[in-house]
Design a protein around this motif. Structure first.
Motif, PDB file in Angstrom:
ATOM      1  N   CYS A 219      33.874  47.714  39.975  1.00 23.44           N
ATOM      2  CA  CYS A 219      34.360  46.514  39.283  1.00 23.44           C
ATOM      3  C   CYS A 219      35.765  46.152  39.750  1.00 23.44           C
ATOM      4  O   CYS A 219      36.143  44.976  39.767  1.00 23.44           O
ATOM      5  CB  CYS A 219      34.342  46.738  37.775  1.00 23.44           C
ATOM      6  SG  CYS A 219      32.702  46.557  37.028  1.00 23.44           S
ATOM      7  N   GLY A 220      36.534  47.162  40.144  1.00 28.08           N
ATOM      8  CA  GLY A 220      37.862  46.900  40.679  1.00 28.08           C
ATOM      9  C   GLY A 220      37.824  46.029  41.919  1.00 28.08           C
ATOM     10  O   GLY A 220      38.731  45.217  42.148  1.00 28.08           O
ATOM     11  N   HIS A 221      36.758  46.158  42.730  1.00 26.68           N
ATOM     12  CA  HIS A 221      36.628  45.314  43.922  1.00 26.68           C
ATOM     13  C   HIS A 221      36.444  43.854  43.525  1.00 26.68           C
ATOM     14  O   HIS A 221      37.013  42.955  44.150  1.00 26.68           O
ATOM     15  CB  HIS A 221      35.439  45.779  44.761  1.00 26.68           C
ATOM     16  CG  HIS A 221      35.557  47.186  45.267  1.00 26.68           C
ATOM     17  ND1 HIS A 221      36.719  47.702  45.789  1.00 26.68           N
ATOM     18  CD2 HIS A 221      34.638  48.191  45.314  1.00 26.68           C
ATOM     19  CE1 HIS A 221      36.521  48.967  46.151  1.00 26.68           C
ATOM     20  NE2 HIS A 221      35.275  49.278  45.866  1.00 26.68           N
ATOM     21  N   ILE A 222      35.620  43.606  42.499  1.00 26.98           N
ATOM     22  CA  ILE A 222      35.423  42.228  42.037  1.00 26.98           C
ATOM     23  C   ILE A 222      36.721  41.666  41.471  1.00 26.98           C
ATOM     24  O   ILE A 222      37.104  40.525  41.753  1.00 26.98           O
ATOM     25  CB  ILE A 222      34.299  42.170  40.982  1.00 26.98           C
ATOM     26  CG1 ILE A 222      32.946  42.493  41.622  1.00 26.98           C
ATOM     27  CG2 ILE A 222      34.262  40.791  40.318  1.00 26.98           C
ATOM     28  CD1 ILE A 222      31.785  42.503  40.644  1.00 26.98           C
ATOM     29  N   ALA A 223      37.407  42.481  40.655  1.00 26.27           N
ATOM     30  CA  ALA A 223      38.658  42.008  40.054  1.00 26.27           C
ATOM     31  C   ALA A 223      39.673  41.620  41.124  1.00 26.27           C
ATOM     32  O   ALA A 223      40.318  40.566  41.033  1.00 26.27           O
ATOM     33  CB  ALA A 223      39.230  43.088  39.132  1.00 26.27           C
ATOM     34  N   ARG A 224      39.819  42.449  42.156  1.00 25.79           N
ATOM     35  CA  ARG A 224      40.794  42.161  43.222  1.00 25.79           C
ATOM     36  C   ARG A 224      40.382  40.943  44.042  1.00 25.79           C
ATOM     37  O   ARG A 224      41.204  40.070  44.335  1.00 25.79           O
ATOM     38  CB  ARG A 224      40.970  43.384  44.121  1.00 25.79           C
ATOM     39  CG  ARG A 224      41.858  44.460  43.519  1.00 25.79           C
ATOM     40  CD  ARG A 224      42.160  45.548  44.532  1.00 25.79           C
ATOM     41  NE  ARG A 224      40.949  46.307  44.865  1.00 25.79           N
ATOM     42  CZ  ARG A 224      40.508  47.349  44.174  1.00 25.79           C
ATOM     43  NH1 ARG A 224      41.153  47.755  43.103  1.00 25.79           N
ATOM     44  NH2 ARG A 224      39.423  47.988  44.545  1.00 25.79           N
ATOM     45  N   ALA A 225      39.120  40.902  44.440  1.00 20.82           N
ATOM     46  CA  ALA A 225      38.669  39.802  45.292  1.00 20.82           C
ATOM     47  C   ALA A 225      38.701  38.467  44.558  1.00 20.82           C
ATOM     48  O   ALA A 225      38.949  37.420  45.173  1.00 20.82           O
ATOM     49  CB  ALA A 225      37.255  40.081  45.803  1.00 20.82           C
ATOM     50  N   SER A 226      38.458  38.496  43.242  1.00 22.16           N
ATOM     51  CA  SER A 226      38.395  37.267  42.466  1.00 22.16           C
ATOM     52  C   SER A 226      39.727  36.895  41.816  1.00 22.16           C
ATOM     53  O   SER A 226      39.879  35.778  41.306  1.00 22.16           O
ATOM     54  CB  SER A 226      37.327  37.392  41.372  1.00 22.16           C
ATOM     55  OG  SER A 226      36.042  37.592  41.928  1.00 22.16           O
ATOM     56  N   GLY A 227      40.677  37.842  41.780  1.00 24.09           N
ATOM     57  CA  GLY A 227      41.956  37.570  41.149  1.00 24.09           C
ATOM     58  C   GLY A 227      41.854  37.412  39.648  1.00 24.09           C
ATOM     59  O   GLY A 227      42.496  36.525  39.067  1.00 24.09           O
ATOM     60  N   VAL A 228      41.034  38.262  39.016  1.00 20.14           N
ATOM     61  CA  VAL A 228      40.830  38.180  37.566  1.00 20.14           C
ATOM     62  C   VAL A 228      40.903  39.586  36.975  1.00 20.14           C
ATOM     63  O   VAL A 228      41.013  40.584  37.694  1.00 20.14           O
ATOM     64  CB  VAL A 228      39.453  37.557  37.233  1.00 20.14           C
ATOM     65  CG1 VAL A 228      39.394  36.111  37.692  1.00 20.14           C
ATOM     66  CG2 VAL A 228      38.319  38.386  37.855  1.00 20.14           C
ATOM     67  N   ALA A 229      40.813  39.658  35.651  1.00 21.31           N
ATOM     68  CA  ALA A 229      40.717  40.930  34.940  1.00 21.31           C
ATOM     69  C   ALA A 229      39.299  41.088  34.400  1.00 21.31           C
ATOM     70  O   ALA A 229      38.708  40.127  33.888  1.00 21.31           O
ATOM     71  CB  ALA A 229      41.714  40.975  33.781  1.00 21.31           C
TER      72      ALA A 229
END
Length: 322
Positions: A219-229
């Motif tokens: 999930c950390g990959h999605i958060a970083r790539a998307s710029g969200v929490a």
């Protein structure tokens, strides 16, 4: 048996190496030739599995063959792609006809299940390792990526978590088999890439990936790539009856679900209004949290309070595996 005889006998003659749709030229030349239709893009992913790192050194060849291909094809599912073909680079410490026959049988079984054909590769001598490159096709502009999650989206997964990690003590022979362990071992050795779910998410999900290194880490990959929490609600994590039966308590099962890895189910974000339609299609969508403005991955308890995760997941070249 020499390299080329080995390839001809065990791989070029295998059923999964025969002509399949989209393969213009397969094994036997310097390159394979693949054809995708106009308006499609080619999705490509490579996975390497090493003895003693990704699987026990004495793993049965048949189980290893099916697992290796399933793990690679899972990346195509995460992109919403339809499988097309794969290559195999196989490094062997020695030539064992029995092991190779078993390995090919497992490889063929998973290739039939996933609808993918073997089109080339390489063999060499050395410590046992397998590198598979998979190719898939996806309508242009519709591939799922890790970027695109938006505040207000739901955070979802495609099924039970923690089964792969729960199987590991049984895979390694650290625990005797017990009720529930057979289901966990089946998940470990024969994960089912969620191809139908991935394709159903095209044009619906805002971000997606497959869970290989643990829910929180991925999930950390999605958060970083998307710029969200991303906010993960611990009490909403789907746990199988088999995992609960094979762990000491519910908390131990939760920890495996959060950071254990080897799940190979999809994690994805989608607008809330898309949820009912996906479920009406029979897709296995489990809501486990939400997307908000900010950064990082945050774990919440049953009262909505932030809690510190005990395990973050697996990283190669890290100091340890949590």
């Amino acid at each position: 048996m020499g390299e080329f005889e080995l390839i001809r006998h065990y791989f070029a003659a295998a059923a999964c190496a025969q002509a399949v749709d989209g393969v213009v030229l397969g094994i036997g030349d310097d390159c394979a030739l693949l054809q995708v239709s106009a308006g499609e893009q080619l999705a490509v992913s490579t996975d390497t599995l090493v003895a003693g790192v990704h699987f026990p050194a004495g793993a049965p060849g048949e189980l290893l063959g099916q697992r290796a291909l399933a793990v690679a094809v899972s990346d195509l599912a995460a992109m919403g792609a339809t499988p097309l073909a794969f290559t195999l680079a196989l490094t062997l410490p020695e030539v064992s006809p029995d092991w190779l026959a078993d390995f090919t049988a497992g490889l063929e079984r998973m290739a039939r299940q996933c609808g993918v054909g073997l089109v080339g590769g390489d063999t060499t001598r050395g410590p046992l390792s397998l590198t598979l490159t998979v190719f898939g096709r996806v309508p242009a502009g519709q591939a799922l990526t890790r970027a695109g999650a938006r505040p207000g989206d739901l955070l979802c997964v495609g099924g039970a978590l923690g089964n792969g990690a729960g199987a590991l003590p049984f895979v390694l022979g650290e625990r005797a088999e017990q009720p529930g362990s057979a289901a966990l071992l089946a998940h470990y050795w024969s994960p089912a890439p969620q191809l139908q779910l991935g394709q159903a998410l095209r044009g619906v999900a805002t971000a997606a990936l497959d869970i290989s290194d643990g829910l929180l880490a991925d999930c950390g990959h999605i958060a970083r790539a998307s710029g969200v929490a991303l906010f993960v609600e611990q009490q909403r994590l789907p746990l199988s009856a088999a995992l609960l039966a094979c762990t000491d308590n519910d908390d131990a099962a939760l920890q495996l679900a959060l950071g254990g890895g080897d799940d190979y189910v999809l994690a994805f974000t989608l607008p809330a209004e898309k949820l009912d339609a996906l479920r009406a299609m029979g897709q296995p969508v489990q809501v486990i949290g939400r997307v908000e403005a900010g950064q990082g991955v945050h774990l919440l308890d049953a009262r909505g309070r932030a809690i510190e995760p005990r395990h973050s997941g697996y990283q190669h070249f890290g100091t340890h595996r949590d």
